[in-house]
Design an enzyme around this catalytic site. Sequence first.
Site, mmCIF file in Angstrom:
data_model
loop_
_atom_site.group_PDB
_atom_site.id
_atom_site.type_symbol
_atom_site.label_atom_id
_atom_site.label_comp_id
_atom_site.label_asym_id
_atom_site.label_seq_id
_atom_site.Cartn_x
_atom_site.Cartn_y
_atom_site.Cartn_z
ATOM 1 N N ARG A 122 -33.834 2.444 19.035
ATOM 2 C CA ARG A 122 -33.874 1.006 19.374
ATOM 3 C C ARG A 122 -34.898 0.232 18.555
ATOM 4 O O ARG A 122 -35.433 -0.781 18.983
ATOM 5 C CB ARG A 122 -34.153 0.800 20.869
ATOM 6 C CG ARG A 122 -33.117 1.454 21.748
ATOM 7 C CD ARG A 122 -33.119 0.845 23.130
ATOM 8 N NE ARG A 122 -32.094 1.439 23.944
ATOM 9 C CZ ARG A 122 -32.297 2.465 24.757
ATOM 10 N NH1 ARG A 122 -33.493 3.001 24.872
ATOM 11 N NH2 ARG A 122 -31.294 2.951 25.451
ATOM 12 N N LYS A 144 -32.595 -9.871 7.327
ATOM 13 C CA LYS A 144 -31.162 -9.624 7.495
ATOM 14 C C LYS A 144 -30.900 -8.173 7.126
ATOM 15 O O LYS A 144 -31.240 -7.738 6.026
ATOM 16 C CB LYS A 144 -30.342 -10.536 6.578
ATOM 17 C CG LYS A 144 -30.089 -11.903 7.146
ATOM 18 C CD LYS A 144 -29.063 -12.656 6.308
ATOM 19 C CE LYS A 144 -28.775 -14.017 6.889
ATOM 20 N NZ LYS A 144 -27.876 -14.808 6.025
ATOM 21 N N GLU A 186 -30.531 -16.222 -7.936
ATOM 22 C CA GLU A 186 -31.123 -16.577 -6.629
ATOM 23 C C GLU A 186 -32.387 -17.418 -6.828
ATOM 24 O O GLU A 186 -32.671 -18.306 -6.033
ATOM 25 C CB GLU A 186 -31.449 -15.321 -5.811
ATOM 26 C CG GLU A 186 -30.246 -14.439 -5.476
ATOM 27 C CD GLU A 186 -29.334 -14.993 -4.370
ATOM 28 O OE1 GLU A 186 -29.662 -16.038 -3.768
ATOM 29 O OE2 GLU A 186 -28.280 -14.376 -4.130
ATOM 30 N N LYS A 227 -38.124 -19.089 0.617
ATOM 31 C CA LYS A 227 -37.347 -18.286 1.564
ATOM 32 C C LYS A 227 -38.115 -18.144 2.887
ATOM 33 O O LYS A 227 -37.542 -18.290 3.975
ATOM 34 C CB LYS A 227 -37.034 -16.911 0.971
ATOM 35 C CG LYS A 227 -36.310 -16.028 1.975
ATOM 36 C CD LYS A 227 -35.032 -15.463 1.504
ATOM 37 C CE LYS A 227 -34.221 -14.913 2.672
ATOM 38 N NZ LYS A 227 -33.234 -13.964 2.282
ATOM 39 N N GLU A 237 -30.224 -18.117 11.516
ATOM 40 C CA GLU A 237 -29.196 -18.906 10.831
ATOM 41 C C GLU A 237 -28.356 -19.749 11.789
ATOM 42 O O GLU A 237 -27.143 -19.670 11.822
ATOM 43 C CB GLU A 237 -28.300 -17.990 9.981
ATOM 44 C CG GLU A 237 -27.583 -18.769 8.895
ATOM 45 C CD GLU A 237 -26.927 -17.887 7.849
ATOM 46 O OE1 GLU A 237 -27.574 -16.948 7.349
ATOM 47 O OE2 GLU A 237 -25.774 -18.151 7.532
ATOM 48 N N ARG A 241 -31.137 -22.265 7.829
ATOM 49 C CA ARG A 241 -31.078 -21.058 6.988
ATOM 50 C C ARG A 241 -29.794 -20.987 6.164
ATOM 51 O O ARG A 241 -29.770 -20.375 5.096
ATOM 52 C CB ARG A 241 -31.241 -19.790 7.844
ATOM 53 C CG ARG A 241 -31.310 -18.518 6.991
ATOM 54 C CD ARG A 241 -31.815 -17.314 7.758
ATOM 55 N NE ARG A 241 -31.831 -16.139 6.903
ATOM 56 C CZ ARG A 241 -32.512 -15.035 7.162
ATOM 57 N NH1 ARG A 241 -33.230 -14.932 8.250
ATOM 58 N NH2 ARG A 241 -32.465 -14.011 6.321
ATOM 59 N N ASN A 245 -27.300 -20.027 1.567
ATOM 60 C CA ASN A 245 -25.985 -19.544 1.138
ATOM 61 C C ASN A 245 -25.356 -20.434 0.073
ATOM 62 O O ASN A 245 -24.168 -20.299 -0.221
ATOM 63 C CB ASN A 245 -25.042 -19.454 2.343
ATOM 64 C CG ASN A 245 -25.548 -18.463 3.363
ATOM 65 O OD1 ASN A 245 -26.125 -17.441 2.991
ATOM 66 N ND2 ASN A 245 -25.369 -18.754 4.631
ATOM 67 N N HIS A 248 -22.774 -19.096 -2.237
ATOM 68 C CA HIS A 248 -22.445 -17.732 -1.809
ATOM 69 C C HIS A 248 -21.045 -17.581 -1.230
ATOM 70 O O HIS A 248 -20.459 -16.515 -1.344
ATOM 71 C CB HIS A 248 -23.479 -17.234 -0.790
ATOM 72 C CG HIS A 248 -24.765 -16.803 -1.434
ATOM 73 N ND1 HIS A 248 -25.537 -17.653 -2.181
ATOM 74 C CD2 HIS A 248 -25.398 -15.600 -1.455
ATOM 75 C CE1 HIS A 248 -26.609 -17.001 -2.625
ATOM 76 N NE2 HIS A 248 -26.540 -15.753 -2.200
ATOM 77 N N HIS A 265 -23.709 -9.168 -7.964
ATOM 78 C CA HIS A 265 -23.758 -10.190 -6.912
ATOM 79 C C HIS A 265 -24.308 -11.517 -7.461
ATOM 80 O O HIS A 265 -23.723 -12.578 -7.265
ATOM 81 C CB HIS A 265 -24.612 -9.676 -5.744
ATOM 82 C CG HIS A 265 -24.859 -10.696 -4.684
ATOM 83 N ND1 HIS A 265 -23.849 -11.200 -3.881
ATOM 84 C CD2 HIS A 265 -25.996 -11.332 -4.298
ATOM 85 C CE1 HIS A 265 -24.369 -12.091 -3.061
ATOM 86 N NE2 HIS A 265 -25.662 -12.191 -3.290
HETATM 87 N N1 GLY Z 1 -29.570 -14.233 1.728
HETATM 88 C C1 GLY Z 1 -29.482 -15.302 2.622
HETATM 89 C C2 GLY Z 1 -30.391 -15.161 3.804
HETATM 90 O O1 GLY Z 1 -31.210 -14.282 3.842
HETATM 91 O O2 GLY Z 1 -30.242 -15.918 4.719
#
Ligand code: GLY
Length: 357
Positions: A122, A144, A186, A227, A237, A241, A245, A248, A265
């Site tokens: 967990r 993420k 990016e 970021k 998100e 956030r 994207n 993307h 990518h």
């Molecule tokens: N790569 C997009 C984010 O981390 O939200």
Amino acid sequence: MCEQVNVNLGERSYPVFIGRGGLNTIGDKMDKIGMSGKVAVVTNPLVYELSGKQVTKSLEMAGFRPIVIKIPDGEEYKTLNVASNIYDKLVEHQIERGSSILALGGGVIGDIAGFVAATYLRGLPYIQVPTTLLAQVDSSVGGKTAVNHPKGKNLIGAFYQPRAVIIDIDVLKSLDIRDIRAGMAEVIKYGIIRDADFFSYLEENMDEITGLGDGILYAIKRSCEIKAEVVAADEREEGLRSILNFGHTFGHAMESVTEYKRYRHGEAVAIGMVLAGEISQMLGLCSEAAYSRVKGLISKAGLPTESPTVPFDKMLMAMELDKKVQNQKMRFVLMEDVGKVIIRKLEKADLRSLVSP
Ligand code: GLY
């Protein structure tokens, strides 16, 4: 010299360390943030060959007991099956609550090791040590974690923040120039979505940065700052956030229709950003000059700008499977100017008339 950026998320806040020679300091840094005991280092054979010993030595010198778990290299291995193999190894080595996980590699390693860290017992503490430019400026920061499903990328995952991100700029020296350029996509994105001055800096210094001169440190730091700011404002998100994207949705669709073979990518994102810029201009949201600057900088970074010839319906199907589709209306991040973006919903028919020749 080591720079530090903080991701401010209350008691789950964490530092992002950026500097040269950072791999040698991993053990000390983990010790300072209160970790100890066994560390499962999840990596792939190539990265292990280049940096593995340096990392395990740094851990051992600080009193940790590293256990190395290698998984095959490539996006096609970011699966539940491979995650399950990692769980088996964690059980075998008796990795327990007090232990931690260290992701040593690019985006694939970071995503799958983070996913395992989020789910095993967990949740175990984990550290991101990204070894590609793309992972350093994007996937390692923000929590993420995911594995792919046969029907779509990153469909299974969790938001789960690391305890620290350690970025060693020296590891970039072993990368192919194509991978440096892919990561630059990016970096450019951060300028477009949030910082016109940073975009101008990139316009002036792109050759020096892709040549890994001193500008690379600032480019990575500023990218991580932006970021971190966006993630701190909207971790899960639910709003802001999603500006990360930019380019993307188109980029993921291009990767999917070309079966993840043709583009890195970052290259697919580069083409996606040009397309998003072009659509913004066609809708009258941004000026022709702003769109040209975006296309010009992407091209200056040595990235592709032209979309592959793919039937529109195939692209549409790929976009519909994207997680970002809500109620069958497609949400796109579009630009108003360099440094400023907005979210717009577009109907399929509108998109068809804009994108189809
Ligand atoms: N790569 C997009 C984010 O981390 O939200």
